[in-house]
Every structure is written in structure tokens, then in C-alpha cells.
Design a protein around this motif. Structure first.
Motif: not given
Length: 749
Positions: A474-480, A509-514, A464-470
Motif C-alpha cells: 500500500s501507500e502506508y509505511s510502518l516503523g518501530m 510523489r513528493h509529499l509524505y505524511g507521518s 534497533l529499528s525495523i521498517n516496512n515502507p509499503r
């Protein structure tokens, strides 16, 4: 039938009155009297003019509502327009071609709907479109008869279809083709001879497509232009059909001419801010190479994009050729017309009935006041497409004036909430079944959630998952997520229950940090084996343990395609620490690298080289359980070996039921080199020759070295990606378990 002014005895009264004293309309259903008066152009008090009345009748006929109109006159000088309106189509049916549930859409595609006014010309046009559609499917001598049955104030239409017979192309002949392989010419055609196994989806069945036949000569000529034959001509196809067998022979007359190589390339008209030499270095056409019209088109697009990126939205690039017949070379000059610089006046979004404007706007990299940039425009469309919210996306440029444009972002939404079911097959996992309840765009907010499971012979997974990509645009994402996994190995079963969360940020546009955190509880069961065997493989503290991990990662992806990239790199790294609570205490480092390089521009053949590297390193800081250690083997690792079969081992000395036990590794690295070639472009099949080399060890990377090689058939079929792997282990060890064939379906290559 048109009847104009049967005035008889009333003619004299009209002539004497000189003016129209009244207007009356009889039989009108679709038009009001006020609208009718505007159409006629005749008003009470106008002078009587028989030519003007005649023109009014023509105007009424042009409306398309009437089958007959006539005018009569009253004794007092009035005009009476009498109308006989066309009947409406109350019923549409088709026999001999489509099923009942498909007929409405089919009639709409040929221009007819129930409720339309019956018009003989419109029905005849629909009949022609239907015949053309059926012939495009390969049928010959198609006959369509239309029966019109009058009803009360309506017409029932019945289309009786005799599809005829399908034409199968038996032979294709290119007379005069000496320097280009006939197979290469035929591969470019829409009409081809039947392939071996032509009944498979994506392959050619040999059925003739009559609507495309006229364009095939242009496709064949394009092949010559790609191979430098600038003067080549290909005649229109001549098809001979055997009326008894419906087998056809198709022939073309070819004049090849001479092959030209490129002598020089020049660009004129470039705007300030662009370096001509830098652009020339990036062009696909090269001095001394054979001319290729496909590369020419790509070079024109590249030059146009570089100019447009400086704000010249309407830049045009035109090629000029100067052929040197003496030495069979050609000079190419790209002429650039930049036009005016353009600024974005407004971004107008339409078609989004559910998705909020702000959700769309945050993926558009151009805003009011920005200088136009074509790369930003393309990236905007790609970013919107990756979201999965829309069925169609179109971004049009609407000119406001010479220096300003509006961007019209037109989207067609697709269903984002769904109940999905699917499956696949793996040689190790067996049949796989998956199902999910998900929504990728909850209430148009851009947030996603899913509830799903995956089942196979050796594993069971729930999540079971939920995710907010923006988050807050903003440029931030949050998922659980929360998950439960069960995996059966040959001698034990590993059960895991866990939760995880992550926060990420798009850096470029090509680089993503987590940054992520996960917690899991793990149980080891005997799975039918003796407790002695389990204890010989794992220590007692390994049988039940908890793991708490915090991790940070970076990923970069500049490839040009999801399934078959021909250029770009994939680069990623992750560092995780297990020890923030739980029983495990260790560091985990992982890295991946992928390089994709197509050499078609240099050798005129779609050969792609791929290099992939995956490395992992565990560093114990307190305790690390056996199941958390590293293993190699399988389709995603070193091919030619069974999954999880390569690892440091130790023979069992005390337990007669245990021959040896896997200890697992602390360091591993896998290198892969692949050369991919097209097998069937039409069927989206490729053949990849590969060599895998992996190392794993407890202290050093190179304690155990294994290699495998083979060939992989990659087919992106209508049912999804299918991968057939034929592999051979090069240097298997005494305890290694080898596998010569693996088959996956429903998984990315």
C-alpha cells in the motif's frame, strides 16, 4: 594448413561410384557426428562433388575449433574427415602489471579465459586490448610479449609486460584562443596539466590519458559552443614527448570565429494538448542571450519530454539554425516529429533473484494499458534507485508494433544485508565511530531492519529499528525503534532510553505524511561536577523524568539532487504533544523550509543561492524539564558559536561554584543564506559563503539575537562528504562561547 582431397588411387573409385557411400569423422571432441554432418552439408547417398567438399571444409574452419582439417577417401566410396582440434588454454599468467588476485578479471576484460581454445588471432587481439588499457593509464612505449608453452593437449600462456614510462603533461597551448580563457578550455579536457596538490583524489596529476587524447579537441570545441562561437574549430592535439624526461607539451590550433546571440526561437510540429507559449517560457535559451549548446541540449530534452508525456514515446526534436552573419545572431527552430501515440503492452521484470516482482512493480508508475509517459518512466527509475536494492537499473522500451511497447525492467541486485562500520570527525564531538548490522530488503520483501551504535567523545548511542515502507504494497509505511542515548554537556550528562513507532503515508510523489509515538526515560547525572551546580541548572524534578509524545508531520521535497540541489524546495512541519502519560506536559511545534535556486541559466556561471529556515516553539501545558528546552549554536545552527551555547541564562547568586546557568528557550528560529560556487568540478568541491541569524527566547523569539558568518568548504570526497567551516560570531554576548572552526566528516552537508 588446409589439405583437400589427397585421393590418389581412390579417386577413380569415387568417380566410378558417383555417390558418397559412407561418412566418418576422426578427431572430433567438441562436436557430435550429427552436428558435423549438418555443418558439412554432405550426406550418404549424395553425388560426389569436389566443390561441395571444399565448402564443407570452410564451414568446419568457421566453427573455430580446428587448427587443421583434411579429407581422405575409402576404396568403397566413403569420405573420412580428419580433424586436429585447437589446444585449450590451461594456464594464464601475467608478469609486470597486475597482482595475482586481479589477473583473472583482467584477462576476462581483454577477452581471454582459462579453458578457451587457443587461437593466435584471439591472443593477438587480447594483447592489443591490454596495451590500450595500460596506455590509458598514462604509460608510454608499453611492450607486451606473449609466450606460448605447449603442454599435453593444452597451451600455457604467459604475458610479459613492460609498462614503459608515464607521460606527464607539462604545458598545454591553445594557439588562437583570444576570447575564451585558456583555463576554461583546459578544465574541459581529460588531459590536463598537474593541479596544485594534484596527488589528492579527484584532482589532476598531469598524467596523460592517451585513449582520451583524440576526444579532447571535441571537448574544447564544446566550450566554444557553450559560449556562442558557432563557427569555432579546434584542431586535433599535437603531443611532443621528451624521450628522456617523458614530459609532454600538447598544442591545439584554434579558429574562434564570431560569437552569436539568439535572435528568435520557434517550435514547429507540436502536438495537440501542448501550449507553445508555455513551453517557450520554460526554455533555458533566451532571446538576446549568447548561444549555449548545453542549454540547447537541455531544451531539446525538455520539449521531447513534454511531447512524450502525452504518449508519444518516440518523439524526436531536431534543431535548425539560421545564422545571420551581418548582426551575429542566430534563429533557432525546434522541429518536432511526434510519431504515434504509444500504449504500455506489458511490464517485464528480470534480474531480480531475491527481490519479489511486486516489490519492484509498486515503484513503477506505468502499468499495462497506460498511455506512455516519459516523466513517469524517469520517476520509476529514480524510485527504484532510492530503494538501495539494486546495483544497476535499466528500463528499456521494446517496440511491439507502431502503437504498443513493452517496458523491460532490468535490474542487477546488490547485497542488502551487511555488517557496516564507519566513522567521522567533528570539532565538538571528536572522533566518531559507528557500526551496524542491517538488511534493507529482508527476504526480498522490501522491509528493512538494523542494529547499530554510534560512539564519540561526548555521546554514545545504540539503536534497533525495523521498517516496512509499503505495508501490504500500500501507500502506508510502518516503523518501530528502540534506542539508548548518552550525551555529555560541560556540566552534566543526559541519559535517555526510549522506544518509538511511526506510521506514514505517501500522499503524492513528493509529499509524505507521518504519525508517530515515542516514550523515553531521562536521567541527569553530575558528570563529575558538584550536586550544587546540577541543582542550580535544573530543578529536582528535572533530574529524572519520563516523556511520552505523540506527533504528526508533513514533509515535501522537490529538489533535484541529494547533495547539491540547484532547484526545488524542501518544506516540512511537525506537531508533537508530550503528556500522554509520563512527567512532561507540553506542545512542540517545528517547521523547516529550504529554497534552492541556481542562476547558471541567466549568468552562465554555476552560482547557487540557498535559503534555509528552521523554527521551533514549545508551549508548556503542565511541565517541561530543562533538557527538553531549546538551545542554539553549532554547525547545524548558528555557526561561529559552540553547540548548545546560545540560550537564556541566569547568573547564580547563592552558589560560588556556579557562575551562571542555562535556562533553555521556548522559541527559536534560525535563518541561513548561502551562495555556493564551484571550486573544483573534477574534485567535487564547492565553496559556500554563508550568513546565519538566529533568535531564541523564553517568551518571545527575539529575546536573544545572534549572528555568524563565514565560508564553508564542501567536498564530496571518495571517503564521503567533508565539511570545513570557517566562521566568525558577529555579535557575541558576554557569556557566549564562540568557535571559529568546525570540521565534520561522514555527515551530509
Amino acid at each position: 594448413m588446409r589439405k583437400i582431397l589427397p585421393l590418389s588411387v581412390t579417386l577413380s573409385s569415387l568417380l566410378l561410384s558417383q555417390t558418397v557411400t559412407s561418412l566418418e569423422y576422426k578427431g572430433l571432441l567438441h562436436l557430435s557426428e550429427d552436428v558435423a554432418t549438418e555443418i558439412s552439408g554432405i550426406h550418404i547417398g549424395d553425388e560426389f562433388d569436389i566443390n561441395k567438399i571444399d565448402e564443407s571444409l570452410k564451414s568446419f574452419y568457421r566453427q573455430g575449433y580446428f587448427s587443421d582439417i583434411w579429407v581422405s577417401a575409402t576404396e568403397s566410396g566413403g569420405l573420412v574427415y580428419n580433424f586436429k582440434e585447437k589446444s585449450t588454454i590451461s594456464k594464464l599468467e601475467m608478469n609486470g602489471y597486475s597482482s595475482d588476485d586481479e589477473q583473472e578479471a583482467l584477462f576476462i576484460s581483454v577477452g581471454l579465459r582459462k579453458g578457451d581454445l587457443y587461437d593466435i588471432k584471439k591472443v593477438e587481439n587480447a594483447k592489443k586490448r591490454l596495451i590500450k588499457k595500460i596506455e590509458s593509464e598514462g604509460y608510454y612505449d608499453t611492450v607486451v610479449e606473449v609466450n606460448a608453452e605447449p603442454k599435453t593437449d593444452s597451451i600455457a600462456l604467459s604475458f610479459e609486460v613492460n609498462k614503459g614510462e608515464k607521460i606527464y603533461i607539462q604545458n598545454i597551448n591553445f594557439a588562437g584562443a583570444d576570447h575564451i580563457d585558456v583555463d576554461e578550455l583546459e578544465d574541459a579536457l581529460a588531459n590536463q596539466e598537474e593541479d596544485a596538490l594534484g596527488w589528492l583524489p579527484g584532482l589532476h596529476s598531469g598524467v596523460a590519458h592517451m585513449d582520451q587524447l583524440g576526444y579532447d579537441s571535441f571537448r574544447a570545441k564544446d566550450v566554444y559552443m557553450k559560449n556562442g562561437y558557432l563557427d569555432a574549430t579546434v584542431s586535433e592535439p599535437l603531443m611532443r614527448v621528451d624521450s628522456g624526461s617523458y614530459l609532454a607539451d600538447v598544442s591545439y590550433q584554434v579558429s574562434e570565429g564570431e560569437q552569436y546571440r539568439i535572435k528568435s526561437i520557434e517550435i514547429v510540429g507540436l502536438v495537440d494538448g501542448l501550449d507553445k507559449d508555455e513551453i517557450l517560457d520554460e526554455l533555458r535559451l533566451l532571446d538576446g542571450k549568447v548561444f549555449n549548446v548545453d542549454k540547447l541540449r537541455k531544451d531539446m530534452g525538455y520539449i521531447q519530454e513534454q511531447v512524450a508525456n502525452l504518449g508519444y514515446a518516440y518523439a524526436k526534436v531536431a534543431p535548425n539554425f539560421n545564422k545571420n552573419e551581418a548582426d551575429k545572431t542566430v534563429d533557432i527552430q525546434f522541429s518536432v516529429r511526434a510519431g504515434n501515440k504509444v500504449t504500455i503492452n506489458d511490464v517485464i521484470i528480470s534480474g531480480n533473484y531475491s527481490t519479489k516482482d511486486r516489490v519492484i512493480r509498486r515503484d513503477i508508475f506505468l502499468a499495462p494499458g497506460d498511455i506512455f509517459n516519459l516523466t513517469d518512466l524517469k520517476d520509476s527509475k529514480s524510485a527504484l534507485g532510492r530503494r538501495g536494492y539494486f546495483e544497476n537499473i535499466d528500463i528499456e522500451q521494446q517496440r511491439v508494433d507502431e502503437s504498443n511497447i513493452n517496458l523491460l525492467v532490468k535490474v542487477k541486485e546488490t547485497a542488502t544485508g551487511s555488517i557496516q562500520a564507519g566513522g567521522g570527525y567533528g570539532s565538538y564531538q571528536g572522533f566518531m565511530l559507528n557500526a551496524s548490522l542491517s538488511d534493507r530488503n529482508i527476504l526480498g520483501s522490501g522491509m528493512s531492519a538494523s542494529l547499530g551504535f554510534d560512539l564519540s567523545k561526548v555521546s554514545t548511542n545504540y539503536s534497533l529499528s525495523i521498517n516496512n515502507p509499503r505495508v501490504w504494497d500500500s501507500e502506508y509505511s510502518l516503523g518501530m525503534s528502540i534506542y539508548k542515548n548518552e550525551y555529555e554537556y560541560s556540566t552534566y550528562q543526559h541519559d535517555t532510553f526510549g522506544v518509538s513507532s511511526n506510521i506514514g503515508k505517501r500522499l503524492t510523489r513528493h509529499l509524505y505524511g507521518s504519525l508517530g509515538y515515542s516514550y523515553s526515560e531521562n536521567d541527569i547525572d553530575s558528570n563529575g561536577t558538584s550536586t550544587a551546580i546540577i541543582s542550580s541548572v535544573f530543578s529536582n524534578e528535572d533530574l529524572n523524568y519520563a516523556k511520552s509524545t505523540i506527533s504528526v508531520g508533513l514533509s515535501y521535497d522537490s529538489t533535484d539532487d541529494f547533495f547539491v540541489p540547484r532547484e526545488g524546495i524542501i518544506l516540512g512541519g511537525n506537531v508533537g504533544y508530550s503528556g500522554v502519560g509520563g512527567d512532561e506536559e507540553f506542545m512542540a511545534y517545528s517547521a523547516k523550509f529550504g529554497l534552492y535556486y541556481g542562476v547558471e541559466d541567466y549568468i552562465d556561471y554555476d552560482l547557487i543561492f540557498r535559503y534555509k529556515l528552521r523554527a521551533k516553539w514549545l508551549q508548556e501545558t503542565g511541565h517541561i524539564s530543562g533538557p527538553e528546552k531549546l538551545f542554539l549554536g553549532g554547525v547545524s545552527s548558528v555557526r561561529g558559536y559552540e553547540p548548545y551555547s546560545i540560550a537564556p541564562t541566569r547568573r547564580c547568586e547563592e552558589d560560588e561554584n556556579c557562575e551562571y546557568k542555562y535556562l533553555g528557550g521556548m522559541k527559536s528560529v534560525v535563518n541561513t543564506i548561502e551562495a555556493s560556487i564551484p571550486l573544483s568540478t573534477a574534485a567535487k568541491m564547492r565553496l559556500a559563503f554563508f550568513a546565519d541569524y538566529g533568535m531564541i527566547g523564553e517568551t518571545n523569539f527575539d529575546e536573544i539575537k545572534r549572528a555568524g558568518y563565514g565560508v564553508s568548504l564542501e567536498w564530496y570526497s571518495p571517503m564521503g562528504p567533508i565539511n570545513l567551516v570557517f566562521a566568525r560570531a558577529k555579535n557575541p554576548g558576554e557569556l557566549d562561547k564562540t568557535s571559529n572552526f568546525e570540521f565534520t566528516m561522514g555527515r551530509k552537508f
